[in-house]
Motif scaffolding. Sequence first.
Motif, short mmCIF file in Angstrom:
data_model
loop_
_atom_site.label_atom_id
_atom_site.label_comp_id
_atom_site.label_asym_id
_atom_site.label_seq_id
_atom_site.Cartn_x
_atom_site.Cartn_y
_atom_site.Cartn_z
N ASP A 1 12.20 -8.17 -16.32
CA ASP A 1 11.78 -6.86 -16.13
C ASP A 1 11.38 -6.22 -17.43
OD1 ASP A 1 12.17 -6.91 -13.16
OD2 ASP A 1 14.20 -6.73 -13.52
N ASP A 2 12.05 -6.59 -18.73
CA ASP A 2 11.80 -6.43 -19.86
C ASP A 2 10.29 -6.57 -20.34
OD1 ASP A 2 11.78 -6.12 -22.77
OD2 ASP A 2 13.84 -6.41 -22.96
N ALA A 3 9.47 -5.52 -20.72
CA ALA A 3 8.19 -5.88 -20.90
C ALA A 3 7.89 -6.73 -22.06
CB ALA A 3 7.17 -4.67 -21.08
N ASP A 4 8.70 -6.37 -23.11
CA ASP A 4 8.63 -7.08 -24.22
C ASP A 4 8.91 -8.73 -24.18
OD1 ASP A 4 7.50 -5.23 -25.73
OD2 ASP A 4 9.63 -4.74 -26.69
N TYR A 5 10.21 -8.85 -23.37
CA TYR A 5 10.54 -10.29 -23.00
C TYR A 5 9.21 -11.06 -22.11
CZ TYR A 5 13.85 -13.82 -21.30
OH TYR A 5 14.44 -14.99 -20.97
N ARG A 6 9.03 -10.33 -21.33
CA ARG A 6 8.00 -11.12 -20.30
C ARG A 6 6.79 -11.35 -21.22
NH1 ARG A 6 6.77 -10.64 -14.78
NH2 ARG A 6 4.66 -11.03 -14.19
#
Length: 469
Positions: free
Chosen positions: A57-62
């Motif tokens: 759900d975290d855009a940077d993580y994804r």
Amino acid sequence: MPTTPRPVKTVLASVTAAVLLAAAAATPAHAQSPPLRDLADQQGLRMGAAVASHLLDDADYRRTAATEFNSVTHENDLKWESVQPQPGQYSWSGADRLVEFAEQNGQQIHGHTLVWHSQLPSWVENGSFTPAELTQVMEDHIDTTMGRYRGQIQTWDVVNEPIGDDAQFRNSVFHRVLGEDFIAQSLHMARAADPEATLFINDYNIDGINAKSDAYYELAQDLLAQGAPLDGIGLQGHLISGQLPQDIQQNIQRFADLGLEVMITELDIRMTMPVTQQKLEQQARDYTQVMDACLAVSGCSGVTVWGVTDAHSWVPDHFTGEGAALPIDDDYEAKPAYWSIHEALGGDGQNGPDDPGPGEPGTGTCEVAYDFTSQWGQGAVVEVTVHNGSGSAVQDWSLTWERPSGEQISSAWNSLIQQSGTTVTAGPVEWNRSIAPGGQVSFGFQTTHAGAPSVPGGFSLGSESCTIR
């Protein structure tokens, strides 16, 4: 090896194209340097990461998980307590989500794990089973789990950590009821569940040659001699910076000489906090040592780091006063360890606007290379390289093209991309605002398409039309 689900910091974000595109500035592989997965592909090597499905759900993580790694491992979502908390009651949401993510991004998947003494539901760990009953419980779990992902998950940790630090078989419900034969039984069950999968046993503190890895070497020999379908061994690699075994390569080689595939499955190299530049440089040398050891042995198929970023590493919660164990830091910035891996995989090992990037410069005033680096079903990953053949720098560049029919860009890196109808405009991020005379910039994106992916018919850099190469 993590033994409990890790407390993590969750960032709620709307996973939309706009958010993903705006987040592209955080990618650790800045400017023209290719991401780790591209370099690993060129080496025929897995470069993986353990991924937690809820953190997608975290855009940077994804985006980082998709951009940097060509393989993913479920951090906790495939463990027994996660998928079968009650007898016969399966829960697949987290595991399915990561499998879908990997398929969308053209990544391999390593299945972790099927039979393990830890993170077991209480009904298994504390069950009063007869040998026949436990055998049936194991077979049902293995067959159901592997059967669900047959053809999707290529490799599996079938049995995890069956031997303790004393080099003796661990006191688990499986060993108490079935004896050491439970390992061979599990492997046979896994082979029946998915005959095409590659089957591993996996453990920590067996990276170098020591009493525990000797016990695994003898176990592997015994399993192979009795005809058990053992295909590989995973050396986890939870290491301490500055204290690595010096015989990692020799250890990998001896298992490879048995005909086994060897993978570094859970690599992290922790340091005593706080972080200093000297510690980061030592950590970078340590990562180089592990990468070089794997690359030097033809039977070593890949390296997986245990986490995407230090922000979500299991290490600080289990080793007091230690942390910063991964190549990407809390802020998604590349550490020296990242660039040491980059260099070990054949990259230039550095990041900067003067990096030439992959490919040779063209001869025209403006040239564009549009390459599909991976394709699957109705998706693809595209790398675009823009070469400035003029005698002056292009500041705050803007590349425009018409999106092929039926295609839609879903995420991007090293560029901010806007879509208006069928028109796509790519612009710079902070570190690549200028294209030097004779220089180039590269960026990438993921696209979905209705049919086969296709190259746009033309590109414009500002008001100038570009040659397609």
